[in-house]
Design a protein around this motif. Structure first.
Motif, PDB file in Angstrom:
ATOM      1  N   PHE A  69       0.866  -1.171   0.000  1.00  0.00           N
ATOM      2  CA  PHE A  69       0.000   0.000   0.000  1.00  0.00           C
ATOM      3  C   PHE A  69       0.903   1.221   0.000  1.00  0.00           C
ATOM      4  CE2 PHE A  69      -2.114  -3.510   2.041  1.00  0.00           C
ATOM      5  CZ  PHE A  69      -3.391  -3.493   1.495  1.00  0.00           C
ATOM      6  N   GLY A  70       0.820   2.016  -1.057  1.00  0.00           N
ATOM      7  CA  GLY A  70       1.687   3.175  -1.179  1.00  0.00           C
ATOM      8  C   GLY A  70       1.306   3.958  -2.417  1.00  0.00           C
ATOM      9  N   ALA A  71       2.175   4.846  -2.852  1.00  0.00           N
ATOM     10  CA  ALA A  71       1.861   5.715  -3.984  1.00  0.00           C
ATOM     11  C   ALA A  71       3.046   5.856  -4.926  1.00  0.00           C
ATOM     12  CB  ALA A  71       1.424   7.095  -3.482  1.00  0.00           C
ATOM     13  N   VAL A  72       2.750   5.935  -6.205  1.00  0.00           N
ATOM     14  CA  VAL A  72       3.733   6.265  -7.228  1.00  0.00           C
ATOM     15  C   VAL A  72       3.236   7.492  -7.982  1.00  0.00           C
ATOM     16  CG1 VAL A  72       4.615   3.919  -7.491  1.00  0.00           C
ATOM     17  CG2 VAL A  72       2.669   4.691  -8.893  1.00  0.00           C
ATOM     18  N   GLY A  73       4.147   8.129  -8.711  1.00  0.00           N
ATOM     19  CA  GLY A  73       3.781   9.323  -9.463  1.00  0.00           C
ATOM     20  C   GLY A  73       3.257   9.002 -10.843  1.00  0.00           C
ATOM     21  N   ASP A  74       3.314  10.008 -11.732  1.00  0.00           N
ATOM     22  CA  ASP A  74       2.878   9.800 -13.116  1.00  0.00           C
ATOM     23  C   ASP A  74       4.063   9.838 -14.075  1.00  0.00           C
ATOM     24  OD1 ASP A  74       3.471  12.492 -13.015  1.00  0.00           O
ATOM     25  OD2 ASP A  74       1.440  13.182 -13.493  1.00  0.00           O
ATOM     26  N   ASP A  75       5.262   9.501 -13.549  1.00  0.00           N
ATOM     27  CA  ASP A  75       6.471   9.478 -14.363  1.00  0.00           C
ATOM     28  C   ASP A  75       6.783   8.052 -14.808  1.00  0.00           C
ATOM     29  OD1 ASP A  75       7.113   8.443 -11.893  1.00  0.00           O
ATOM     30  OD2 ASP A  75       8.785   9.810 -11.502  1.00  0.00           O
ATOM     31  N   SER A  76       7.862   7.900 -15.581  1.00  0.00           N
ATOM     32  CA  SER A  76       8.228   6.563 -16.076  1.00  0.00           C
ATOM     33  C   SER A  76       8.652   5.630 -14.954  1.00  0.00           C
ATOM     34  CB  SER A  76       9.352   6.681 -17.110  1.00  0.00           C
ATOM     35  OG  SER A  76      10.514   7.277 -16.539  1.00  0.00           O
ATOM     36  N   ASN A  77       9.122   6.181 -13.848  1.00  0.00           N
ATOM     37  CA  ASN A  77       9.525   5.334 -12.727  1.00  0.00           C
ATOM     38  C   ASN A  77       8.347   4.588 -12.107  1.00  0.00           C
ATOM     39  OD1 ASN A  77      12.282   5.879 -12.802  1.00  0.00           O
ATOM     40  ND2 ASN A  77      12.080   7.706 -11.516  1.00  0.00           N
ATOM     41  N   ALA A  78       7.149   5.134 -12.256  1.00  0.00           N
ATOM     42  CA  ALA A  78       5.973   4.487 -11.676  1.00  0.00           C
ATOM     43  C   ALA A  78       5.786   3.083 -12.248  1.00  0.00           C
ATOM     44  CB  ALA A  78       4.730   5.347 -11.919  1.00  0.00           C
ATOM     45  N   ASP A  79       5.775   2.973 -13.565  1.00  0.00           N
ATOM     46  CA  ASP A  79       5.611   1.660 -14.201  1.00  0.00           C
ATOM     47  C   ASP A  79       6.786   0.749 -13.883  1.00  0.00           C
ATOM     48  OD1 ASP A  79       3.204   2.435 -15.321  1.00  0.00           O
ATOM     49  OD2 ASP A  79       4.090   3.021 -17.239  1.00  0.00           O
ATOM     50  N   PHE A  80       7.980   1.321 -13.811  1.00  0.00           N
ATOM     51  CA  PHE A  80       9.180   0.545 -13.489  1.00  0.00           C
ATOM     52  C   PHE A  80       9.056  -0.076 -12.101  1.00  0.00           C
ATOM     53  CE2 PHE A  80      13.399   0.857 -11.331  1.00  0.00           C
ATOM     54  CZ  PHE A  80      14.029  -0.183 -11.979  1.00  0.00           C
ATOM     55  N   LEU A  81       8.682   0.720 -11.113  1.00  0.00           N
ATOM     56  CA  LEU A  81       8.583   0.231  -9.737  1.00  0.00           C
ATOM     57  C   LEU A  81       7.481  -0.811  -9.589  1.00  0.00           C
ATOM     58  CD1 LEU A  81       9.067   3.614  -7.843  1.00  0.00           C
ATOM     59  CD2 LEU A  81      10.689   1.712  -7.954  1.00  0.00           C
ATOM     60  N   ILE A  82       6.327  -0.518 -10.171  1.00  0.00           N
ATOM     61  CA  ILE A  82       5.220  -1.468 -10.081  1.00  0.00           C
ATOM     62  C   ILE A  82       5.569  -2.769 -10.799  1.00  0.00           C
ATOM     63  CG2 ILE A  82       2.852  -1.902 -10.854  1.00  0.00           C
ATOM     64  CD1 ILE A  82       2.270   1.050 -10.314  1.00  0.00           C
TER      65      ILE A  82
END
Length: 324
Positions: A69-82
């Motif tokens: 449970f957490g949050a990612v942004g709307d940058d390319s790192n979001a898809d990378f982390l998920i």
């Protein structure tokens, strides 16, 4: 050793982790730059990190049903982390998407292993109490909750309260270390995970002059920890293993797994993730800690954080082959 490793076959419980996910931008240099100086570094690597993400990945890789449970942004790192968490087997369906950058760290490492780290919370700062309320049912489906302090303290406290009051065991990793913890957070956490130096600061205890923590008065430390508010705690001692404290008198030393370490990045999170997985699967705290020593030890034989974590088959094979 074989008996401890066999505990990994018992891992099947539901773990919830509330907290951080970071993209780690890492570069190596011959030496760290002086203020205002530019030095030439090696190839830039972008690796998945964040203490909470690491802990969830470690738990999932050894067989737990881990949800983050957490949050990612709307940058390319979001898809990378998920994507990296999903590869590890973590349920990422409850991650919040927000505007702006995902959490990042910028890490410079010199030839001697010294480093500088700059942490930018980014989307991690938006893991707020309102978001937790939307995830209440999913959170309460966990058997154990893992928390660290890379998220807003009010969110960490709210998550602890929600799960503790529902009868779900809460494990707090006081990292990044804070000597002043809100009393409410202490009240709602069942187990504390901390290293020996942090423990000494937290309890205002003098460190042994010779650095030999195994010779310390651990019954006195257990009583002090109990008085502070944690009836159960794990104190890690680096290469000397760890101490499991239960109540005000029970103390058990757990040996460290002996491995040829290449990189200890993320090993503490592998340890935490394993303890969470063990608790969720009904293992006693001492057994969770013993297994965590081996899982973290395996991680130290590889490079990176999440990239170094093994699954149950890999870990079992490594230690049976090397007969540690």
């Amino acid at each position: 050793m074989d008996e401890i490793i066999s505990l990994i076959d018992s891992i099947n419980g539901a773990v919830g982790v509330v907290g951080s996910m970071n993209a780690d931008y890492t570069v190596t240099t011959p030496r760290l730059p002086e203020p205002g100086e530019t030095v030439t570094g090696g190839q830039l690597e972008i690796l998945p990190g964040g203490k909470s993400g690491n802990q969830a990945a470690a738990a999932a890789r050894i067989g737990a049903k881990a949800t983050i449970f957490g949050a990612v942004g709307d940058d390319s790192n979001a898809d990378f982390l998920i994507g990296k968490l999903a590869e590890a087997g973590v349920d990422t369906s409850h991650i919040r998407h927000v505007a702006g950058a995902s959490g990042t760290t910028v890490i410079t490492v010199d030839d001697h292993g010294e480093n500088t780290i700059v942490y930018s919370p980014g989307s991690n700062a938006q893991v707020d109490v309102a978001y937790l309320e939307t995830q209440k049912d999913a959170l309460l489906a966990s058997s154990v909750l893992g928390l660290c302090l890379e998220s807003p303290i009010e969110t960490v406290t709210a998550a602890a309260k929600l799960c503790h009051n529902a009868g779900i065991k809460v494990l707090l990793n006081d990292s990044p270390f804070q000597a002043e913890l809100p009393q409410e957070l202490i009240d709602y956490c069942d187990i504390l995970l901390i290293n020996e130096h942090e423990m000494a600061q937290l309890l205002a205890i003098h460190e042994p002059e010779n650095g030999d923590w195994l010779s310390a008065d651990w019954r006195h430390i257990a009583a002090a920890m109990n008085e502070f508010g944690f009836r159960e705690a794990i104190v890690t001692l680096g290469g000397s293993g760890s101490m499991v404290l239960s109540g005000d008198k029970s103390v058990k030393h757990i040996e460290a797994a002996k491995v040829p370490a290449k990189d200890t990045t993320g090993c503490g999170d592998a340890f935490m993730g394993t303890v969470l997985a063990g608790l969720a699967s009904g293992l006693p705290l001492q057994d969770c800690t013993a297994l965590a020593s081996y899982v973290a030890g395996y991680a130290a034989t590889n490079y990176g954080a999440q990239a170094s974590y093994g699954n149950s088959e890999q870990i079992r094979k490594y230690f049976i082959t090397t007969k540690q």
